[in-house]
Motif scaffolding. Structure first.
Motif, PDB file in Angstrom:
ATOM      1  N   ALA A  19      -3.339 -53.287  32.951  1.00 34.28           N
ATOM      2  CA  ALA A  19      -3.137 -53.875  31.824  1.00 34.28           C
ATOM      3  C   ALA A  19      -4.010 -53.598  30.563  1.00 34.28           C
ATOM      4  O   ALA A  19      -3.802 -53.532  29.141  1.00 34.28           O
ATOM      5  N   ARG A  20      -5.234 -52.887  30.751  1.00 35.77           N
ATOM      6  CA  ARG A  20      -6.412 -52.570  29.214  1.00 35.77           C
ATOM      7  C   ARG A  20      -5.460 -51.022  29.214  1.00 35.77           C
ATOM      8  O   ARG A  20      -5.840 -51.030  27.989  1.00 35.77           O
ATOM      9  N   ALA A  21      -5.035 -50.553  29.794  1.00 33.27           N
ATOM     10  CA  ALA A  21      -4.469 -49.204  29.261  1.00 33.27           C
ATOM     11  C   ALA A  21      -2.802 -49.938  28.470  1.00 33.27           C
ATOM     12  O   ALA A  21      -2.731 -49.174  27.222  1.00 33.27           O
ATOM     13  N   ILE A  22      -2.288 -50.714  28.419  1.00 33.92           N
ATOM     14  CA  ILE A  22      -1.354 -50.998  28.129  1.00 33.92           C
ATOM     15  C   ILE A  22      -1.752 -51.883  26.223  1.00 33.92           C
ATOM     16  O   ILE A  22      -1.371 -51.296  25.550  1.00 33.92           O
ATOM     17  N   LYS A  23      -3.181 -52.414  26.790  1.00 33.44           N
ATOM     18  CA  LYS A  23      -3.783 -53.429  25.383  1.00 33.44           C
ATOM     19  C   LYS A  23      -4.323 -52.407  25.022  1.00 33.44           C
ATOM     20  O   LYS A  23      -4.662 -52.935  23.356  1.00 33.44           O
ATOM     21  N   ALA A  24      -4.917 -50.906  24.951  1.00 32.60           N
ATOM     22  CA  ALA A  24      -5.924 -50.276  24.101  1.00 32.60           C
ATOM     23  C   ALA A  24      -4.438 -48.875  23.852  1.00 32.60           C
ATOM     24  O   ALA A  24      -4.998 -48.765  22.648  1.00 32.60           O
ATOM     25  N   GLY A  25      -3.015 -49.036  24.556  1.00 33.79           N
ATOM     26  CA  GLY A  25      -2.389 -48.783  23.657  1.00 33.79           C
ATOM     27  C   GLY A  25      -1.975 -47.058  24.412  1.00 33.79           C
ATOM     28  O   GLY A  25      -1.573 -46.831  23.685  1.00 33.79           O
ATOM     29  N   ARG A  26      -2.582 -47.021  25.375  1.00 36.13           N
ATOM     30  CA  ARG A  26      -2.683 -45.704  26.025  1.00 36.13           C
ATOM     31  C   ARG A  26      -0.773 -45.887  26.858  1.00 36.13           C
ATOM     32  O   ARG A  26      -0.726 -44.599  27.137  1.00 36.13           O
ATOM     33  N   ILE A  27      -0.478 -46.923  27.356  1.00 31.21           N
ATOM     34  CA  ILE A  27       0.553 -46.806  27.428  1.00 31.21           C
ATOM     35  C   ILE A  27       1.366 -47.351  27.111  1.00 31.21           C
ATOM     36  O   ILE A  27       1.049 -49.217  27.041  1.00 31.21           O
ATOM     37  N   SER A  28       2.794 -47.455  27.351  1.00 31.02           N
ATOM     38  CA  SER A  28       3.685 -48.469  26.512  1.00 31.02           C
ATOM     39  C   SER A  28       4.488 -48.827  27.136  1.00 31.02           C
ATOM     40  O   SER A  28       4.338 -48.357  28.391  1.00 31.02           O
ATOM     41  N   ALA A  29       4.742 -50.376  26.562  1.00 28.68           N
ATOM     42  CA  ALA A  29       5.151 -51.376  27.855  1.00 28.68           C
ATOM     43  C   ALA A  29       6.054 -51.943  26.948  1.00 28.68           C
ATOM     44  O   ALA A  29       5.400 -52.669  26.205  1.00 28.68           O
ATOM     45  N   ILE A  30       7.076 -53.156  27.472  1.00 22.73           N
ATOM     46  CA  ILE A  30       7.994 -54.130  26.801  1.00 22.73           C
ATOM     47  C   ILE A  30       6.926 -55.148  27.238  1.00 22.73           C
ATOM     48  O   ILE A  30       7.434 -55.540  28.880  1.00 22.73           O
ATOM     49  N   ARG A  31       7.047 -56.219  27.202  1.00 22.94           N
ATOM     50  CA  ARG A  31       6.104 -57.249  27.071  1.00 22.94           C
ATOM     51  C   ARG A  31       7.526 -58.458  27.235  1.00 22.94           C
ATOM     52  O   ARG A  31       8.453 -59.146  26.478  1.00 22.94           O
ATOM     53  N   SER A  32       7.911 -59.433  28.115  1.00 24.44           N
ATOM     54  CA  SER A  32       8.902 -60.139  28.585  1.00 24.44           C
ATOM     55  C   SER A  32       8.597 -61.480  27.798  1.00 24.44           C
ATOM     56  O   SER A  32       7.257 -61.734  27.633  1.00 24.44           O
ATOM     57  N   GLU A  33       9.887 -62.369  28.003  1.00 24.79           N
ATOM     58  CA  GLU A  33       9.500 -63.492  27.174  1.00 24.79           C
ATOM     59  C   GLU A  33       8.254 -64.419  28.361  1.00 24.79           C
ATOM     60  O   GLU A  33       7.394 -65.615  27.531  1.00 24.79           O
ATOM     61  N   ASP A  34       8.460 -63.765  29.428  1.00 28.13           N
ATOM     62  CA  ASP A  34       7.421 -64.466  30.996  1.00 28.13           C
ATOM     63  C   ASP A  34       6.211 -64.414  30.500  1.00 28.13           C
ATOM     64  O   ASP A  34       5.445 -64.408  31.015  1.00 28.13           O
ATOM     65  N   GLY A  35       5.645 -62.853  29.540  1.00 26.23           N
ATOM     66  CA  GLY A  35       4.538 -62.654  29.679  1.00 26.23           C
ATOM     67  C   GLY A  35       4.784 -61.311  30.679  1.00 26.23           C
ATOM     68  O   GLY A  35       3.749 -60.405  30.657  1.00 26.23           O
ATOM     69  N   SER A  36       5.139 -60.938  31.201  1.00 29.27           N
ATOM     70  CA  SER A  36       5.365 -60.246  32.201  1.00 29.27           C
ATOM     71  C   SER A  36       5.733 -58.925  31.331  1.00 29.27           C
ATOM     72  O   SER A  36       6.477 -58.620  30.432  1.00 29.27           O
ATOM     73  N   TYR A  37       5.121 -57.561  32.318  1.00 32.03           N
ATOM     74  CA  TYR A  37       5.600 -56.160  31.728  1.00 32.03           C
ATOM     75  C   TYR A  37       6.535 -55.820  32.619  1.00 32.03           C
ATOM     76  O   TYR A  37       6.891 -55.857  33.405  1.00 32.03           O
ATOM     77  N   SER A  38       7.297 -54.539  31.500  1.00 29.77           N
ATOM     78  CA  SER A  38       7.519 -53.744  32.028  1.00 29.77           C
ATOM     79  C   SER A  38       6.967 -52.736  31.556  1.00 29.77           C
ATOM     80  O   SER A  38       7.663 -52.451  30.548  1.00 29.77           O
ATOM     81  N   ILE A  39       6.780 -51.908  32.607  1.00 30.62           N
ATOM     82  CA  ILE A  39       6.587 -50.546  32.153  1.00 30.62           C
ATOM     83  C   ILE A  39       7.590 -48.946  32.384  1.00 30.62           C
ATOM     84  O   ILE A  39       8.051 -49.451  33.717  1.00 30.62           O
ATOM     85  N   ASP A  40       7.838 -47.963  32.173  1.00 33.12           N
ATOM     86  CA  ASP A  40       8.391 -47.127  31.862  1.00 33.12           C
ATOM     87  C   ASP A  40       7.672 -45.866  33.018  1.00 33.12           C
ATOM     88  O   ASP A  40       6.808 -46.277  32.789  1.00 33.12           O
ATOM     89  N   PRO A  41       8.347 -45.579  34.538  1.00 36.78           N
ATOM     90  CA  PRO A  41       8.086 -44.973  35.026  1.00 36.78           C
ATOM     91  C   PRO A  41       7.489 -43.650  34.440  1.00 36.78           C
ATOM     92  O   PRO A  41       6.763 -43.319  34.643  1.00 36.78           O
ATOM     93  N   ALA A  42       8.148 -43.158  33.741  1.00 39.83           N
ATOM     94  CA  ALA A  42       7.429 -41.676  33.320  1.00 39.83           C
ATOM     95  C   ALA A  42       6.507 -42.256  31.623  1.00 39.83           C
ATOM     96  O   ALA A  42       5.461 -41.246  31.966  1.00 39.83           O
ATOM     97  N   GLU A  43       6.550 -42.937  31.320  1.00 39.26           N
ATOM     98  CA  GLU A  43       5.327 -43.292  31.087  1.00 39.26           C
ATOM     99  C   GLU A  43       3.986 -43.966  31.606  1.00 39.26           C
ATOM    100  O   GLU A  43       2.635 -42.864  31.186  1.00 39.26           O
ATOM    101  N   LEU A  44       4.165 -43.900  32.223  1.00 40.29           N
ATOM    102  CA  LEU A  44       3.202 -44.110  33.382  1.00 40.29           C
ATOM    103  C   LEU A  44       2.929 -43.090  34.547  1.00 40.29           C
ATOM    104  O   LEU A  44       1.359 -42.797  34.378  1.00 40.29           O
TER     105      LEU A  44
END
Length: 88
Positions: A19-44
């Motif tokens: 979550a910190r890596a996403i918030k810092a912009g190191r990993i891109s992720a899609i945020r759903s309406e319910d607040g959950s993240y979807s992270i591409d395995p290649a990006e991770l």
């Protein structure tokens, strides 16, 4: 796509670390309406090599002292080579 929990497990990291890596912009992720993240395995994998991935430091599978290993040549070949050396 990974959820935050799945991404953490795949990378061998904690959910807060991902979550910190996403918030810092190191990993891109899609945020759903319910607040959950979807992270591409290649990006991770770009940021955190996946747990169990063969990249990184190599592990030596054979003990350094050679204990429990078989010789590269058979005992018969060893004896034949010794006899050849004795002749010369």
């Amino acid at each position: 796509m990974y959820s935050l929990a799945q991404a953490a497990k795949a990378a061998g990291k904690s959910k807060p670390t991902i979550a910190r890596a996403i918030k810092a912009g190191r990993i891109s992720a899609i945020r759903s309406e319910d607040g959950s993240y979807s992270i591409d395995p290649a990006e991770l994998a770009r940021v955190f090599p996946l747990a169990g991935d063969s990249t990184g430091a190599m592990k030596q599978l054979v003990p350094r002292d050679g204990a429990g290993t078989y010789p590269a040549i058979s005992p018969g070949e060893v004896e034949g080579l010794r006899a050849l050396l004795a002749e010369r």
